[in-house]
Design an enzyme around this catalytic site. Structure first.
Site, PDB file in Angstrom:
ATOM      1  N   CYS A  34      39.333  41.730  37.903  1.00 48.94           N
ATOM      2  CA  CYS A  34      39.140  40.484  37.166  1.00 48.94           C
ATOM      3  C   CYS A  34      39.289  39.284  38.102  1.00 48.94           C
ATOM      4  O   CYS A  34      40.386  38.997  38.586  1.00 48.94           O
ATOM      5  CB  CYS A  34      40.155  40.426  36.021  1.00 48.94           C
ATOM      6  N   CYS A  37      41.738  36.602  37.003  1.00 45.12           N
ATOM      7  CA  CYS A  37      43.103  37.140  37.133  1.00 45.12           C
ATOM      8  C   CYS A  37      43.601  36.989  38.571  1.00 45.12           C
ATOM      9  O   CYS A  37      44.748  36.620  38.804  1.00 45.12           O
ATOM     10  CB  CYS A  37      43.149  38.613  36.744  1.00 45.12           C
TER      11      CYS A  37
END
Length: 109
Positions: A34, A37
């Site tokens: 991600c 993230c």
């Protein structure tokens, strides 16, 4: 992908480390693939260092810990949840500023 003050929360330790914690806990639900993230990761580490001893800050890898991710209905990452006395008190989905996260932690302390 965590700083020295950033904990790793798992399906096995979540209850003890988060739900039964005597201090507020910031939980970052993330995954290695991600992009947002990974961008948020250094901010989480900075918060962990800045608040060491006052709150717990940690990460849940949603790929490796599906049980806890399902329990909290994580459908988008990054998702950040702040718990106090075993109760969810604040939730952020997507990119969030360090200032907003720190303000939420201050409210929980």
């Amino acid at each position: 992908m965590a700083g020295q003050n950033t904990l790793a929360f798992t399906d096995d330790n979540f209850e003890a480390e988060v739900m039964n914690s005597s201090v507020p806990v910031l939980v970052d639900f993330w995954a290695p693939w991600c992009g947002p993230c990974r961008m948020l990761g250094p901010l989480i580490d900075e918060l962990a260092t800045a608040n060491a001893g006052k709150v717990k800050v940690g990460k849940v890898n949603t790929d490796d810990n599906r049980e806890i991710s399902l329990r909290f209905g994580i459908s988008s990452i990054p998702t950040i949840m702040i718990f106090k006395d075993g109760q969810l008190v604040k939730q952020f989905v997507g990119m969030t500023s360090k200032n907003d996260l720190q303000n939420a932690l201050n409210s929980a302390m």
